[in-house]
Design a protein around this motif. Structure first.
Motif, PDB file in Angstrom:
ATOM      1  N   ASN A 598     -21.385  42.094 -52.107  1.00  0.00           N
ATOM      2  CA  ASN A 598     -21.794  43.452 -51.862  1.00  0.00           C
ATOM      3  C   ASN A 598     -21.644  43.605 -50.283  1.00  0.00           C
ATOM      4  N   LEU A 599     -21.219  44.859 -49.924  1.00  0.00           N
ATOM      5  CA  LEU A 599     -21.127  45.221 -48.615  1.00  0.00           C
ATOM      6  C   LEU A 599     -21.489  46.812 -48.557  1.00  0.00           C
ATOM      7  N   ARG A 600     -22.297  47.185 -47.873  1.00  0.00           N
ATOM      8  CA  ARG A 600     -22.511  48.856 -47.554  1.00  0.00           C
ATOM      9  C   ARG A 600     -22.950  48.946 -46.131  1.00  0.00           C
ATOM     10  N   ALA A 601     -22.161  50.214 -45.549  1.00  0.00           N
ATOM     11  CA  ALA A 601     -22.390  50.516 -44.098  1.00  0.00           C
ATOM     12  C   ALA A 601     -23.071  52.061 -44.222  1.00  0.00           C
ATOM     13  N   ASP A 602     -24.071  52.082 -43.803  1.00  0.00           N
ATOM     14  CA  ASP A 602     -24.805  53.438 -43.799  1.00  0.00           C
ATOM     15  C   ASP A 602     -25.009  54.094 -42.352  1.00  0.00           C
ATOM     16  N   GLY A 603     -24.380  55.357 -42.182  1.00  0.00           N
ATOM     17  CA  GLY A 603     -24.774  56.078 -41.095  1.00  0.00           C
ATOM     18  C   GLY A 603     -25.727  57.046 -41.281  1.00  0.00           C
ATOM     19  N   SER A 604     -26.808  57.209 -40.574  1.00  0.00           N
ATOM     20  CA  SER A 604     -27.911  58.197 -40.650  1.00  0.00           C
ATOM     21  C   SER A 604     -27.997  59.176 -39.581  1.00  0.00           C
ATOM     22  N   SER A 605     -28.210  60.517 -39.780  1.00  0.00           N
ATOM     23  CA  SER A 605     -28.508  61.411 -38.753  1.00  0.00           C
ATOM     24  C   SER A 605     -29.903  61.187 -38.088  1.00  0.00           C
TER      25      SER A 605
END
Length: 1023
Positions: A598-605
């Motif tokens: 599994n791989l996830r990339a998250d960008g948060s404000s």
């Protein structure tokens, strides 16, 4: 000719799609027909009838019938979720009727995972599921979170409040993983939501993702575990059915503080407390004798206010649902109503719910659907519920009459010779009647989705969800007084003498759009490959507004506009946005050797641009040894799998939406007077760290699963280690900086190590006349430790410091009671206050003759080291009996509060244990002398620490299913009646004083709405 081919859908929503394929009529030779039923003889629609290794198959119709053309010698496989598959070889039969048995092993079960489903037998992560069967559906669950109690290893459920409308349970997956919000991520049909906005009767299953491998596809929000909730839906080719469920019940107060209710005894103990401190008696002996020799409840009361403030209260719930489907469309519609009066006076809640699920196949390659969920909830309680509990515990004198003879609220009846009350009035009933707090919650969720089948192994899925939540709180008070039997008015302590009204409204809008491309194909019959690639966009907007005024012209004008003074108005808006990319690859070789990535990339404000993105990978592998040839020669072990996983997860759940920005505030406190005029002021009131970034959790998990005796016994066991680093905290800063608040920083680190196991033994009955039973046992051990924090962190009762468990109790160790003044003075020779005989004795660790911070030590962890559950059930001849037993061990709570401290600061409740208080005639006791406003006894110490380990009978239910012969005559599919008891009772340490031990372990348990015992009778009808 066109026939149906079954293909499990691995994408969002646990959908099952039937694909169409062209079949050459010339390949078939024999027509086989038949009917598929369950053990009760009921037809099962939608059963897949297939020829393994080919693309050929069909499905049973609404009546369980099927027809298929096959070659002689062909093997047919009959399969359906929740049942054991059967393989039949065609020799010379023309009719093959099949009875499918329920799956006892659950290995063929399809469980919900991130953005899809998987066969349980092929899972390589740590995943547990709970199906909402009859046992759960028939329990009086007022909140869906309560359903997991005692059911799942690694999950601690603690219902910390019994307040109607606000009785959701605390959920912890493998302990506390951060110093911040440790709540797991809740997803309902794949979309983040609050578990409080779900009708429990609409739930089909709940799946808990516990390790990083199973959770990593959710990345930044999954560090504390994930709970996937799947709502009910109809089935293609299913007859329309109507389900009606209804119950009525009675609630009552369970465990409570054992307080002194005899007025004469109480007054004598108060006098003794004063005498122990060198004071004079407060209550004349003549008054005490009058109470001792008379029993008029209005003049000489002996009141236990637990019997007055709390009551037996009704609860009722009604559900109706309609579900079914044609070959092209399936649907589910439900309506729900819950009405619950609180066991505390003037508290109640009601809830209305509506759920609509619809899915249709527009084309062979296109499926669309939508879901609507709505909840409307209204709750009431006194204007200030916390103050009611405060007046009760710090007053509630037994010599106070609850009411006067003419029905007004009562007052203190301990009256001196001058006709005045000896102490001030503290009647908690006055607080229960003081105004109202009315909360209204309106929740609406709309979801639409579309699935496009490019081929039989490649599908595109798109899902759009918008949900709105409004929480409105109206509060107003009124002026209520008590009266003595002679009519003297008595106002409660610190009673608010002005009228006020306020309104607070918080609205949130959450929108999310995600799309996944799903691949699932088998190569050479032994290489199973599936993959998901997706993108998700999320936006949350929260708006709040608050208004308050006081001084309306008269009582009863409860709208804010009626106020003439105390003007106050506030309002703000917060916003959070996220962009995510994610993917997963699964590979299985011969259904024995399993791998997942599994791989996830998250960008948060929440974070500055340079620190905005977090990358969260995970890997897992499994080996199904039970499928190896060398395992087939023995009969003991029927299945065996070992698995291992490693992964990295993130967390950003802090109490700030822009922690890296210097925010300018404008408030009255920052304003000033300029030349006699009000001049608005503004300023920066919080420091910031612009480099703040993600908290990260790295988890390792090793697991084994095995079945014995044809999986009648099934065992799952896991060892796990989770390390959370860069924990976001606000550390104390010097006040010399001007009173600004501290910045959020990545400084903390914490570990959780432990193991868990689940053992299930089952024997399912083939018919009503056989005995069937199931016994489930689960247990979890967790060792929590803060491994990095600020050096020289401050001493505090709930300690946060390196080398200690999170919020471990910290204070002095009480070693006994001083038996003489000399012993006390010799021990505390250098202390500012010299204790006296009968007072607590604390350990002087450094032998300096005084009590100081150097003498403090760890007194016990508040996070349970062990949690466990036991779920036995049995059924015979239509009767069924099931229970849920749960508990914790290896945890402590601090119990010093106004209930347990006799007489508090200026009078209050006295519990029965103080009958054994130290005196010169009772020196062998472990209870110190009774006193009032005793600062020495009030020191944070082990004397107030109690072992909170308990075993609780959470639920027990006896039900009866009427025979099909009777229900058919009545025109029903099923008729079931039951009796249920919830929160029946607990076994806990005899030294523990308090309400139900299922409670928050991070406070003293004083301001707590107790959990009610609930006895209910109900009926479920299927039409």
């Amino acid at each position: 000719m066109l026939i149906f081919l079954f293909s499990p859908d691995i994408g969002y929503g646990n959908n099952i799609s039937l694909k169409l394929a062209d079949i050459n009529e010339n390949e078939w030779r024999a027509a086989i027909t038949g009917t598929v039923v369950d053990v009760t003889g009921e037809p099962i629609p939608g059963v897949t009838v297939s020829v393994p290794g080919t693309g050929r198959g069909t499905a049973t119709d609404l009546d369980g019938n099927y027809t298929i053309n096959v070659d002689k010698g062909t093997t047919l496989v009959f399969s359906f979720i929740g049942f054991v598959s059967q393989r039949i070889q065609v020799i010379d039969q023309s009719i093959i009727n099949i009875t499918l048995l329920e799956d006892t092993s659950s290995l063929d079960e399809v469980v919900v995972v991130g953005y899809g489903t998987q066969k349980k037998e092929n899972l390589t992560g740590s995943v547990s599921s709970v199906n909402f069967d009859d046992e759960l559906q028939n329990r009086p669950l007022t909140n869906a979170s309560q359903a997991l109690s005692g059911q799942v290893p690694g999950v601690w459920i603690s219902q910390n409040s019994g307040k109607p409308g606000d009785d959701g349970a605390q959920i912890r997956v493998r302990g506390w993983g951060t110093l911040n919000n440790s709540n797991p991520l809740i997803l309902v049909d794949g979309v983040e939501a609050s578990i409080n906005e779900i009708n429990p009767n609409d739930i089909e299953s709940m799946t808990v993702l516990k390790d990083a491998a199973s959770s990593a596809i959710y990345g930044s929000r999954a560090a504390n575990g994930v709970v996937l909730i799947t709502l009910k839906s109809g089935k293609f080719g299913e007859k329309t059915s109507i389900n009606i469920g209804s119950y009525v019940g009675q609630q009552s107060l369970g465990r409570r503080y054992d307080i002194i209710e005899n007025s004469a005894e109480y007054m004598g103990m108060w006098n003794q407390a004063l005498a122990n401190q060198g004071g004079s008696a407060l209550f004349p002996e003549s008054v005490i004798n009058e109470f001792r020799n008379n029993n008029d409840p209005y003049v000489y009361p002996n009141t236990n206010f637990f019997d007055e403030v709390f009551r037996k209260a009704p609860i009722t719930e009604h559900n109706i649902s309609v579900n079914g489907g044609s070959e092209q469309t399936k649907f589910y519609v439900s309506m729900n109503y819950l009405n619950q009066d609180g066991i505390m006076l003037n508290s109640k809640s009601n809830r209305y719910g509506l759920t609509v699920n619809l899915e249709t196949k527009l084309k062979e390659w296109l499926t669309i659907g939508g879901r609507l969920n709505g909840i409307k909830k209204s709750s009431e309680e006194p204007f200030n519920l916390g103050r009611m509990m405060y007046i009760f515990s710090n007053g509630g004198y037994p010599f106070t009459a609850p009411y006067t003879e003419d029905g007004r609220f009562g007052s203190v009846q301990a009256i001196n010779s001058s006709g005045n009350t000896i102490v001030g009035n503290r009647n908690p009933l006055i607080e229960t009647a003081n105004g109202l707090s009315i909360s209204e919650n309106n929740f609406f969720k709309m979801n639409v989705f579309a699935n496009i089948d490019f081929t039989d192994y490649l599908t595109l899925k798109t899902n759009l969800t918008s949900q709105y939540n409004s929480n409105l709180l109206d509060k107003h008070n009124n002026l209520v007084y008590g009266y003595t039997n002679t009519g003297v008015e008595g106002k409660n302590l610190d009673y608010l003498t002005i009228l006020e009204a306020s309104r607070n409204n918080i609205q949130s809008n959450y929108n999310t759009l995600f799309s996944t491309l799903n691949f699932n194909k088998t190569y050479n019959e032994i290489h199973d490959i599936s993959a998901i690639a997706g993108i998700q966009v999320e936006s949350t907007v929260i708006k709040d507004v608050y208004g308050r005024r006081s001084g309306p012209p008269k009582e009863g004008l409860i709208q804010i506009d009626a106020g003439t003074a105390g003007f106050q108005a506030n309002g703000n808006m917060s916003e959070l946005r996220m962009l995510s990319y994610f993917g997963r690859v699964n590979y299985a070789l011969s259904d024995k050797y399993l791998f997942e990535m599994n791989l996830r990339a998250d960008g948060s404000s929440r974070f500055k641009e340079d620190y905005r993105w977090g990358i969260f990978p995970a890997f897992s592998a499994g080996w199904r040894l039970g499928e190896e040839v060398f395992m087939k020669s023995q009969n003991l072990i029927s299945d065996l799998k070992i698995r291992a996983s490693w992964g990295k997860l993130g967390n950003q759940n802090i109490n700030s939406y822009w922690p890296y920005l210097a925010v300018v505030s404008q408030t009255n406190a920052l304003s000033y007077n300029f030349s006699g005029s009000f001049a608005p002021g503004a300023g920066i009131t919080a420091l910031v760290d612009e480099s703040i970034g993600w908290e990260t959790s790295v988890t390792t998990d090793l697991g084994v699963e095995f079945g014995l005796l044809n999986n009648r016994i099934f065992v799952e066991a896991d060892y796990f280690r989770k390390t959370t680093s860069d924990i976001i905290v606000q550390l104390p800063i010097p006040s010399i900086l001007g009173g600004v608040s501290a910045p959020f920083e990545n400084v903390g680190e914490m570990t959780n190590n432990g193991f868990e196991f689940n053992i299930n033994y089952s024997k399912l009955a083939k018919d009503r006349d056989e005995v069937g039973y199931n016994i489930g046992v689960n247990m979890t051990y967790i060792a929590n430790q803060v491994t990095k924090f600020r050096e020289n962190s401050p001493d505090q009762l709930y300690l946060i410091r390196e080398g200690f468990s999170y919020r471990e109790l910290y204070g002095y160790k009480a070693t006994g009671i001083y038996q003489s003044d000399q012993e006390a003075s010799e021990h505390m020779f250098a202390n500012g206050y010299i204790p006296q005989a009968g007072e607590l004795k604390y350990e002087d660790v450094n032998n300096d003759g005084r009590l100081g911070f150097e003498d403090k030590m760890a007194l016990g962890n508040t996070i349970p080291k062990y949690t466990f559950g036991l779920t036995p059930s049995v059924n015979y001849k239509g009767f069924d009996l099931s229970t849920v037993v749960m508990g914790i061990a290896g945890a402590n709570v601090y119990t010093q509060n106004a209930w347990t401290q006799p007489l508090g600061i200026s009078g209050g409740t006295i519990t029965e244990k103080w009958r054994d208080a130290w005196t010169v005639d009772n020196m062998s006791t472990t209870v110190p002398r009774i006193s009032i406003s005793d600062t020495w006894r009030s020191e944070a110490s082990s004397y107030w620490v109690s072992d909170i380990s308990f075993v609780k009978l959470r639920n027990i239910q006896l039900g009866y299913t009427f025979s099909s012969a009777l229900t058919e005559r009545l025109g029903l599919q099923k008729l079931y009646v039951y009796g249920n008891a919830q929160n029946v009772g607990s076994l806990v340490s005899k030294d523990y004083e308090g309400f139900d031990p299922e409670r928050n372990t991070f406070d003293s348990g004083d301001n707590f709405y107790p959990l009610p015992k609930i006895i209910s009778l109900g009926v479920n009808i299927n039409l």
